[in-house]
Design a protein around this motif. Sequence first.
Motif: not given
Length: 158
Positions: A15-40
């Motif tokens: 949704x943040x990508x569709x809304x072109x909300x850069x701040x929200x998008x970068x924060x959500x990407x950081x969350x996703x990266x942290x989750x992926x690191x933990x999964x690995x």
Amino acid sequence: MGKDLKARIGESLKQAMKDKDAVRLSTLRLINAAIKDTEIALRAETSGDAEPQPIPDEKVLAILGKMVKQRQESARVYEEGGRLELAEQERGEIEIIEEFLPAKLSAEEQAAAVEKAIAATGAESLRDMGKVMAALKAKYTGQMDFGEVGPLVRARLG
């Protein structure tokens, strides 16, 4: 609860990508990266199973809680250094991360939770503090600041 936390974060990211909300998008990407690191890391612990195991919500909550704490500390440091625009940026990220955390418990609810955890673990002295804190973390991750609760437990057991 319906969808797991990781799925909700993924949908918010789209949704943040569709809304072109850069701040929200970068924060959500950081969350996703942290989750992926933990999964690995979890996959490595479980001898590299071919099929990755979904990360439980409790782990995601712990990751989010840690991210909020890091940003609170950064905001404090930025404020002390007179970098208010950077402190505000950190606070904006905290707001986005907190959307995925359960509501914080009030002081009364925290005290009641401590009493319940002490009763449930049969804690009688400070030596039992670890058991009580573990019980609280298992049930209330993301809902309370364990830095605040620790002294409460200590005072109650001391």
